[in-house]
Design a protein around this motif. Structure first.
Motif, mmCIF file in Angstrom:
data_model
loop_
_atom_site.group_PDB
_atom_site.id
_atom_site.type_symbol
_atom_site.label_atom_id
_atom_site.label_comp_id
_atom_site.label_asym_id
_atom_site.label_seq_id
_atom_site.Cartn_x
_atom_site.Cartn_y
_atom_site.Cartn_z
ATOM 1 N N ARG A 212 -11.431 -10.100 0.193
ATOM 2 C CA ARG A 212 -10.350 -8.855 0.189
ATOM 3 C C ARG A 212 -10.091 -8.384 1.400
ATOM 4 O O ARG A 212 -10.563 -8.665 2.276
ATOM 5 N N GLU B 48 -6.673 -9.732 -3.017
ATOM 6 C CA GLU B 48 -6.840 -8.199 -3.584
ATOM 7 C C GLU B 48 -7.148 -7.504 -2.377
ATOM 8 O O GLU B 48 -7.757 -7.663 -1.406
ATOM 9 N N ARG C 119 -9.578 -4.616 3.031
ATOM 10 C CA ARG C 119 -9.685 -2.883 2.983
ATOM 11 C C ARG C 119 -8.407 -2.349 3.746
ATOM 12 O O ARG C 119 -8.473 -2.535 4.829
ATOM 13 N N THR D 12 -3.235 -6.201 -6.129
ATOM 14 C CA THR D 12 -2.907 -7.542 -5.938
ATOM 15 C C THR D 12 -1.605 -7.666 -5.069
ATOM 16 O O THR D 12 -0.792 -7.370 -5.708
ATOM 17 N N TYR E 244 -7.270 -0.775 -6.914
ATOM 18 C CA TYR E 244 -7.327 -2.222 -6.526
ATOM 19 C C TYR E 244 -6.052 -2.824 -6.771
ATOM 20 O O TYR E 244 -5.829 -2.980 -7.782
ATOM 21 N N LYS F 203 -4.783 -1.638 -10.236
ATOM 22 C CA LYS F 203 -5.668 -1.143 -11.220
ATOM 23 C C LYS F 203 -6.149 0.251 -10.428
ATOM 24 O O LYS F 203 -6.717 0.349 -9.595
ATOM 25 N N TYR G 158 -4.893 6.257 -0.899
ATOM 26 C CA TYR G 158 -4.109 6.203 -2.344
ATOM 27 C C TYR G 158 -3.270 7.522 -2.329
ATOM 28 O O TYR G 158 -2.281 7.547 -2.688
ATOM 29 N N ILE H 87 -7.998 -3.407 -1.424
ATOM 30 C CA ILE H 87 -8.687 -2.157 -1.916
ATOM 31 C C ILE H 87 -8.101 -1.021 -1.152
ATOM 32 O O ILE H 87 -8.191 -0.864 0.169
#
Length: 829
Positions: A738, A703, A740, A694, A692, A679, A711, A705
């Motif tokens: 989650r 999940e 990071r 999976t 985000y 996402k 990115y 981040i």
């Protein structure tokens, strides 16, 4: 109750039971609660006659001998020192409260029975209100004030993840939030409004368990509420208010474990055996060995990573240890070091001491640790002559830290203890110790009932492992993550998982000797109507002998193209001797009209086939086959795309997704997996993209981040089904756990970035020359920067040789080398 006592214990009832029975019945009659017990007894009796599994009766009710004798609970309260006064106390008038667990699939049947018996206008479920907690209030107010969601969310996340924390407390605990409040007028206004709103009711829903029954129509006592989403009628008064006006509340809870137990017993019965679970020994060695090994996936209350760790350390060997374990595994005892102290005392690593010899009888089972609320009550009763009713009032004051009430009770306790020739200083110390432990004290009756179910499930797993795991899988068919976890457990237990089969599978998972056959309901896109049609046709006409035969016989309005494709991808036609690719081609061909359904198998007058046979399509490659299998089942059964990377992940000590739930906050971790969901979103402050994603491994998903800077550097890797290695740290908030991400690389390159030295061990002198030749031919194909060393072990000596050859360490190379020198012959540094 008297009849039940004789039935359970025989005509020669042990000393103490009759006296306790008389005391309880006197209290029940005096307080007017006989009808309450009879109502509970009635709907439990109904459930049992209908084959609806019922739990052992938990909560304080497990301390009642009357409940035990009329089969409301299955725990003998005298045997396990459970106190009736913790349940009903004539000196502290309160409504009785018996929590009853039913099979989660059939709980509604019991509520319907009660509704029909007492009248629909006399029975309703109880309303509950969701309130505005601190973070929710900030986000809601932000939305109303037109504050961008990202900004309101950023402010809300500054509120610490402490249960029931208020905004006011958060301002004291979090400097960043306080600074924003003091320096930004918009934030101050938002938080001031949120503080006025927090705690207010936000929405209404149905209480998870509460059902109220009234002697007259409910509208004589309370307004009612009907949810727009369903037909259930609820009281407009919440649970506390319903009890406050004197109505009787009953707790009907759905417990999945009871469903698992019932399905396990059904599987055992299908194999021609019978098991009465209520008659099993609570001293079974195999059960305690399983518990002590920590292999407790699927065991009620005992399957979390933290609980497994404690089981291995404790090595429970008696039922009382399990009762203690359920009571110990809570935030208070964990944080206070109470668990470690308990285990050390049990193992004899530190001595068990008692402040007074009189306490040994009460604290012996918990190795001198005050663990249960009932122990606090018994100490007050024994040392200071409190009645058990008075002791319960003391227990409640201590548990709620009511300082004023505790001071009054302390004076009473010390006076009573001194009267019994206990030194005043010693009495004060014991009272203070009771107060300290009462903060963490647990209701033993509740713990005993839960431990009883835990023991039953452990017994079934120890003695009937295949039946138990099949039942567990069937109970979790709608939860993919739990199915994956159970399948991995089956593999660890050497239980073979068989794919769904159009001729052999039922609706649910089936036991086939030491194997488990997948249920058709576990195939995505195959609904109940399709399954009923398949099973009915198969039962009436016998097994299907080809894909064409299957399509000809079933109702294609229910078993449509989507259902057929799902069955093919799941491998349901594999045993017909046809590849999945060929089966898919045949389905497409037949349903698209290339061959009319009515002509399936039709021959000409001279015996030839009506049309030429199509050549069999080559089977999908492994990647395509596994991809389709995942699509149909939600997980892999014949293999896993990550299997080839297992050795590398093991060498670099990568975590599994299931291990992250209990990992410490902010901990640095390495994890490998496949990217499943990606996402992308814009960072509102800069406009940059972040993601985000999976990440899924063989045991679950997590999940991750990916912030904007990372990115940009790894955008080429963020593709669906890409195998990647993620380095990062644990991030825990109200949404769960989650990761990071700090670094993302291709999984194929994992070895290159983590190892500088590869060592190959050779042991067999006779094969040494051939091994060296084969090793050389393999390593020449993988040039890189990791140095190779040979460790040659001959007789009682060994030699380490630096070869001067450098390689690129990856899974393919490791597998190739271990094919030459044997499993475990390749190590890294």
């Amino acid at each position: 109750a008297e009849q039940g006592l004789r039935k359970k214990l025989g005509d020669a009832v042990p000393e103490g039971y009759h006296e306790r029975m008389k005391t309880e019945l006197d209290v029940i009659k005096r307080m007017g609660y006989a009808s309450y017990f009879l109502i509970v007894w009635d709907f439990i009796r109904y459930a049992r006659t209908q084959g609806i599994p019922v739990g052992p009766g938990r909560g304080s009710a497990a301390g009642s001998l009357v409940s035990y004798c009329i089969d409301i609970t299955e725990i003998d309260p005298i045997k396990y020192n459970l106190l009736f006064e913790r349940f009903l106390n004539p000196e502290r008038v309160s409504m009785p409260d018996i929590d009853v667990d039913f099979c989660q699939d059939r709980r509604s049947e019991v509520i319907s029975y009660v509704s029909e018996k007492y009248g629909k206008d006399h029975v309703a479920q109880i309303i509950t209100f969701g309130t505005m907690a601190a973070k929710a209030a900030i986000r809601d107010v932000g939305r109303a004030m037109n504050v961008p969601y990202a900004e309101a969310d950023r402010i809300a996340k500054l509120v610490p993840n402490t249960p029931k924390i208020t905004i006011e407390a958060a301002l004291r605990a979090e400097p960043q939030l306080k600074e924003l409040y003091d320096t930004d007028e918009k934030v101050k206004e938002l938080l001031d409004i949120a503080m006025r709103l927090e705690g207010l009711n936000r929405h209404a829903s149905t209480h998870a368990a509460g059902v109220v029954i009234s002697p007259d129509p409910l509208t004589e006592y309370t307004p009612l509420y009907k949810a727009s989403s369903d037909e259930s009628i609820m009281t407009q008064f919440d649970m506390g208010s319903v009890e406050g006006i004197g109505l009787l509340k009953f707790d009907f809870l759905g417990l999945k474990t009871l469903t698992v137990i019932k399905k396990t017993l059904d599987h055992i019965r299908e194999s021609g055996r019978e098991l009465d679970l209520n008659s099993i020994s609570l001293e079974d060695q195999a059960t305690y060995e399983l518990l002590s090994s920590g292999h407790t996936t699927g065991i009620f209350q005992l399957e979390s990573a933290g609980m497994k760790d404690i089981l291995v350390k404790m090595t429970p060997n008696r039922f009382e240890d399990l009762i203690a374990l359920v009571a110990l595994y809570r935030p208070g005892p964990i944080g206070s070091g109470m668990i470690d102290d308990f285990i050390k005392r049990k193992k004899g690593k530190i001595p068990v001491r008692y402040e007074l010899t009189q306490l040994k009888e009460i604290l012996d089972e918990t190795y001198g640790v005050i663990l249960y609320q009932e122990q606090v009550m018994r100490i007050a009763h024994k040392l200071a002559d409190f009645s058990l009713g008075q002791a319960d009032i003391l227990r409640k004051a201590m548990g709620k830290k009511n300082i004023e009430a505790m001071e009054k009770q302390k004076e009473h306790f010390v006076r009573g203890a001194v009267k019994n020739k206990i030194p005043e200083k010693k009495a004060v110390r014991i009272f203070d110790l009771m107060g300290l432990f009462a903060e963490y004290g647990f209701n033993k009756s509740h713990s005993a009932a839960y431990a009883y179910v835990s023991y039953q499930t452990a017994y079934l797993k120890a003695h009937y492992p295949v039946e138990f795991m099949a039942a567990t899988l069937s109970a979790d068919m709608n939860d993919t993550d739990k199915i994956v976890k159970s399948i991995n457990e089956c593999r660890n237990m050497k239980i073979q998982m068989l794919p769904p089969d159009i001729n052999l599978s039922g609706r649910e998972f089936r036991v086939i000797r030491n194997s488990i056959r997948f249920g058709l309901e576990a195939v995505k896109g195959v609904g109940g109507a399709a399954i009923e049609s398949i099973i009915q046709v198969r039962d009436e006409g016998g097994p299907f002998n080809s894909v064409a035969d299957f399509i000809q016989r079933v109702d294609t309005r229910k078993v449509n193209k989507k259902v057929l494709e799902s069955l093919v991808k799941a491998g349901a036609f594999d045993t017909m001797g046809v590849t999945r690719a060929s089966a898919m081609d045949e389905v497409t061909s037949l349903l698209n009209g290339s061959s009319a359904v009515k002509d399936f198998g039709q021959q000409s007058f001279f015996g030839e086939s009506a049309g030429p046979e199509s050549p069999a399509a080559p089977e999908w490659d492994e990647a395509e086959l596994l991809k389709n299998e995942k699509e149909a089942l939600g997980f892999y059964i014949t293999g896993h795309p990550l299997t080839r990377y297992n050795k590398i992940l093991e060498k670099i000590r990568a975590k599994k997704t299931v291990e992250l739930e209990h990992a410490p906050d902010k901990e640095d971790i390495v994890i490998g997996g496949l990217l499943r969901v990606i996402k992308r979103k814009n960072v509102k402050s800069t406009g940059d993209l972040m993601a985000y994603v999976t990440l899924e491994d063989g045991e679950g998903s997590i999940e991750v981040i990916v912030f904007s800077e990372l990115y940009k550097n790894s955008v080429e890797l963020l593709k669906k089904d890409m195998p990647v290695l993620v380095k990062g740290n644990i991030d825990r908030d109200e949404k769960g756990v989650r990761v990071r991400a700090r670094e993302i690389t291709r999984l194929e390159e994992a070895g290159q970035n983590n190892f500088k030295r590869l060592e190959i061990s050779i042991r067999d002198q006779a094969a040494c020359r051939d091994s060296l030749k084969n090793i050389r031919s393999v390593v020449d194909q993988y040039p890189g920067t990791c140095q190779i060393y040979l460790r040659i072990r001959l007789h009682n000596s060994q030699t380490l040789i630096a070869t001067g050859i450098n390689v690129r360490p990856d899974t393919v190379l490791i597998n190739a080398l271990e094919n030459v020198v044997g499993s475990g012959g390749v190590t890294f540094a």
